[in-house]
Motif scaffolding. Structure first.
Motif, PDB file in Angstrom:
ATOM      1  N   LYS A 269       0.913  -1.280  -0.017  1.00  0.00           N
ATOM      2  CA  LYS A 269      -0.003  -0.120   0.044  1.00  0.00           C
ATOM      3  C   LYS A 269       0.808   1.247   0.072  1.00  0.00           C
ATOM      4  O   LYS A 269       1.956   1.332   0.595  1.00  0.00           O
ATOM      5  N   ALA A 270       0.449   2.321  -0.835  1.00  0.00           N
ATOM      6  CA  ALA A 270       1.266   3.424  -1.037  1.00  0.00           C
ATOM      7  C   ALA A 270       0.400   4.459  -0.685  1.00  0.00           C
ATOM      8  O   ALA A 270      -0.965   4.595  -0.945  1.00  0.00           O
ATOM      9  N   PHE A 271       1.008   5.901  -0.627  1.00  0.00           N
ATOM     10  CA  PHE A 271       0.227   7.154  -0.585  1.00  0.00           C
ATOM     11  C   PHE A 271       0.831   8.312  -1.435  1.00  0.00           C
ATOM     12  O   PHE A 271       1.952   8.163  -1.959  1.00  0.00           O
ATOM     13  N   THR A 272      -0.103   9.290  -1.741  1.00  0.00           N
ATOM     14  CA  THR A 272       0.246  10.452  -2.525  1.00  0.00           C
ATOM     15  C   THR A 272      -0.499  11.647  -2.250  1.00  0.00           C
ATOM     16  O   THR A 272      -1.571  11.425  -1.294  1.00  0.00           O
ATOM     17  N   GLY A 273      -0.366  12.853  -2.281  1.00  0.00           N
ATOM     18  CA  GLY A 273      -0.983  13.946  -1.742  1.00  0.00           C
ATOM     19  C   GLY A 273      -2.228  14.164  -2.951  1.00  0.00           C
ATOM     20  O   GLY A 273      -2.498  13.672  -3.839  1.00  0.00           O
ATOM     21  N   GLY A 274      -3.134  15.015  -2.207  1.00  0.00           N
ATOM     22  CA  GLY A 274      -4.235  15.382  -2.793  1.00  0.00           C
ATOM     23  C   GLY A 274      -5.149  16.207  -1.991  1.00  0.00           C
ATOM     24  O   GLY A 274      -4.779  16.667  -0.921  1.00  0.00           O
ATOM     25  N   PHE A 275      -6.332  16.241  -2.306  1.00  0.00           N
ATOM     26  CA  PHE A 275      -7.153  17.357  -1.659  1.00  0.00           C
ATOM     27  C   PHE A 275      -8.318  16.626  -0.784  1.00  0.00           C
ATOM     28  O   PHE A 275      -8.372  15.510  -0.797  1.00  0.00           O
ATOM     29  N   ILE A 276      -8.515  17.178   0.589  1.00  0.00           N
ATOM     30  CA  ILE A 276      -9.148  16.685   1.564  1.00  0.00           C
ATOM     31  C   ILE A 276     -10.329  17.930   1.951  1.00  0.00           C
ATOM     32  O   ILE A 276      -9.809  18.991   1.875  1.00  0.00           O
ATOM     33  N   PRO A 277     -11.463  17.301   2.524  1.00  0.00           N
ATOM     34  CA  PRO A 277     -12.312  18.075   3.102  1.00  0.00           C
ATOM     35  C   PRO A 277     -11.940  19.126   4.266  1.00  0.00           C
ATOM     36  O   PRO A 277     -10.878  18.339   5.182  1.00  0.00           O
ATOM     37  N   THR A 278     -12.528  20.087   4.657  1.00  0.00           N
ATOM     38  CA  THR A 278     -12.120  21.009   5.589  1.00  0.00           C
ATOM     39  C   THR A 278     -13.191  21.910   6.009  1.00  0.00           C
ATOM     40  O   THR A 278     -13.902  22.312   5.237  1.00  0.00           O
ATOM     41  N   ASN A 279     -13.623  22.064   7.411  1.00  0.00           N
ATOM     42  CA  ASN A 279     -14.346  23.367   7.633  1.00  0.00           C
ATOM     43  C   ASN A 279     -13.403  24.629   8.163  1.00  0.00           C
ATOM     44  O   ASN A 279     -14.246  25.564   8.426  1.00  0.00           O
ATOM     45  N   THR A 280     -12.353  24.709   7.819  1.00  0.00           N
ATOM     46  CA  THR A 280     -11.404  25.915   7.970  1.00  0.00           C
ATOM     47  C   THR A 280     -11.211  26.661   6.610  1.00  0.00           C
ATOM     48  O   THR A 280     -10.971  25.983   5.674  1.00  0.00           O
ATOM     49  N   ALA A 281     -11.543  27.730   6.967  1.00  0.00           N
ATOM     50  CA  ALA A 281     -11.672  28.731   5.395  1.00  0.00           C
ATOM     51  C   ALA A 281     -10.030  28.864   5.264  1.00  0.00           C
ATOM     52  O   ALA A 281      -9.109  28.973   6.020  1.00  0.00           O
ATOM     53  N   PRO A 282      -9.820  28.657   3.869  1.00  0.00           N
ATOM     54  CA  PRO A 282      -8.371  28.913   3.484  1.00  0.00           C
ATOM     55  C   PRO A 282      -7.740  30.238   3.697  1.00  0.00           C
ATOM     56  O   PRO A 282      -8.517  31.401   3.802  1.00  0.00           O
ATOM     57  N   ILE A 283      -6.582  30.372   3.892  1.00  0.00           N
ATOM     58  CA  ILE A 283      -5.736  31.516   4.212  1.00  0.00           C
ATOM     59  C   ILE A 283      -5.408  32.129   2.902  1.00  0.00           C
ATOM     60  O   ILE A 283      -4.646  31.737   2.256  1.00  0.00           O
ATOM     61  N   PRO A 284      -5.856  33.403   2.605  1.00  0.00           N
ATOM     62  CA  PRO A 284      -5.253  34.028   1.297  1.00  0.00           C
ATOM     63  C   PRO A 284      -3.860  33.993   1.296  1.00  0.00           C
ATOM     64  O   PRO A 284      -3.069  34.034   2.181  1.00  0.00           O
ATOM     65  N   GLU A 285      -3.336  33.886   0.150  1.00  0.00           N
ATOM     66  CA  GLU A 285      -1.751  33.933  -0.262  1.00  0.00           C
ATOM     67  C   GLU A 285      -1.405  35.410  -0.001  1.00  0.00           C
ATOM     68  O   GLU A 285      -2.175  36.434   0.026  1.00  0.00           O
ATOM     69  N   PRO A 286      -0.050  35.627   0.438  1.00  0.00           N
ATOM     70  CA  PRO A 286       0.368  36.894   0.658  1.00  0.00           C
ATOM     71  C   PRO A 286       0.221  38.025  -0.537  1.00  0.00           C
ATOM     72  O   PRO A 286      -0.156  39.046  -0.406  1.00  0.00           O
ATOM     73  N   SER A 287       0.200  37.448  -1.804  1.00  0.00           N
ATOM     74  CA  SER A 287      -0.024  38.195  -3.048  1.00  0.00           C
ATOM     75  C   SER A 287      -1.461  38.945  -2.933  1.00  0.00           C
ATOM     76  O   SER A 287      -1.698  39.883  -3.541  1.00  0.00           O
TER      77      SER A 287
END
Length: 287
Positions: A247-265
């Motif tokens: 078995k192995a793993f890779t990165g991806g999207f997950i659900p969250t209830n935390t609002a995303p933090i805007p990028e510095p730009s």
């Protein structure tokens, strides 16, 4: 992989993707955990009907058999049907929010395939839908790998367990169906145990058996947002054909209830905009 980019291509799904019954199925948190699909689309509880709908395909590729294989659909319209009466119970359009490609994912130190990771928004109820599509044995990759399970993680956050409703659909006539799904971290030949953080898709993606491409396996959730995480997607080889059990793993999207933090730009653009508004206001006052 020979990619074919399509700026705006609307594709009618082929006739072999016939009328069918199914919908997003809420997965159980107690016995029976694993709910099986059917190889008959008329009785498959998970299958979303797409034969009379339109998909907007933005990227595809020609495989070694010169077949055109869609990779990315920016929108997918579907019908949900009752498995008892075949009556349409709802329709929706999945609109792509974001995707990522994990190229040359590995098992036992060898590249075996590519995994596409999608986040859609369903117009039917405005919920997030996470999609997974696997392609095995592409040129330059190991040719005898077999994936019996694909996992998605991240459905528990700070004591909150998100809903998880499973479904699947074809992106091409050559995709392999979903066999079953469960809220579990266990694979084929392993005993399912409820895991609030995990969803297990069972299939049999295998180049040697002529099934190197999975369908689009979907999970709908009640989370408000999504974010990226390492080890968000898992994949499991049960060793049915004398391969190693791994078995192995890779990165991806997950659900969250935390609002995303805007990028510095983003902050910089906001401050610049506020500054410009201030300049305009001062000029008007002087005038």
């Amino acid at each position: 992989m020979k990619l074919v980019h399509v700026a705006v291509a609307t594709v009618l799904v082929g006739a072999s993707l016939g009328a069918a019954a199914g919908d997003f199925v809420e997965l159980n948190k107690s016995f029976p955990l694993r709910l099986s699909a059917s190889n008959n689309q008329l009785t498959d509880i998970y299958y979303l009907e797409t034969n009379i709908t339109m998909m907007t395909i933005t990227e595809s590729f020609q495989d070694v058999r010169n077949r055109n294989i869609p990779l990315i659909a920016s929108s997918i319209t579907y019908n949900a049907r009752s498995t008892d009466t075949l009556a349409v119970t709802g329709s929706g359009t999945l609109s792509l929010l974001e995707y990522r490609l994990n190229e040359d994912v590995q098992l036992a130190g060898q590249a075996i395939g590519d995994i596409y990771d999608f986040v859609y928004r369903d117009s039917r109820d405005n919920k997030l839908v996470f999609g997974t599509r696997v392609l095995l044995g592409l040129p330059g990759q190991q040719q005898n790998a077999e994936l019996n399970n694909v996992f998605r993680y991240g459905f528990e956050e700070d004591g909150t367990t998100f809903d998880a409703a499973a479904a699947w659909l074809f992106l091409s006539n050559f995709d392999l169906r979903l066999y079953s799904a469960a809220r579990s971290d266990q694979g084929l030949k392993q005993m399912d145990v409820f895991d609030p953080d995990a969803v297990s898709f069972q299939s049999d993606i295998n180049l040697s058996e002529g099934n190197p491409y999975s369908g689009l396996y979907l999970i709908k959730t009640n989370a408000t947002y999504y974010t990226y995480a390492d080890n968000a997607i898992g994949y499991f080889q049960a060793g049915e054909e004398s391969q190693p059990v791994v078995k192995a793993f890779t990165g991806g999207f997950i659900p969250t209830n935390t609002a995303p933090i805007p990028e510095p730009s983003t902050y910089a653009m906001l401050l610049a905009g506020l500054g410009m508004i201030g300049v305009i206001a001062r000029r008007r006052m002087r005038a």
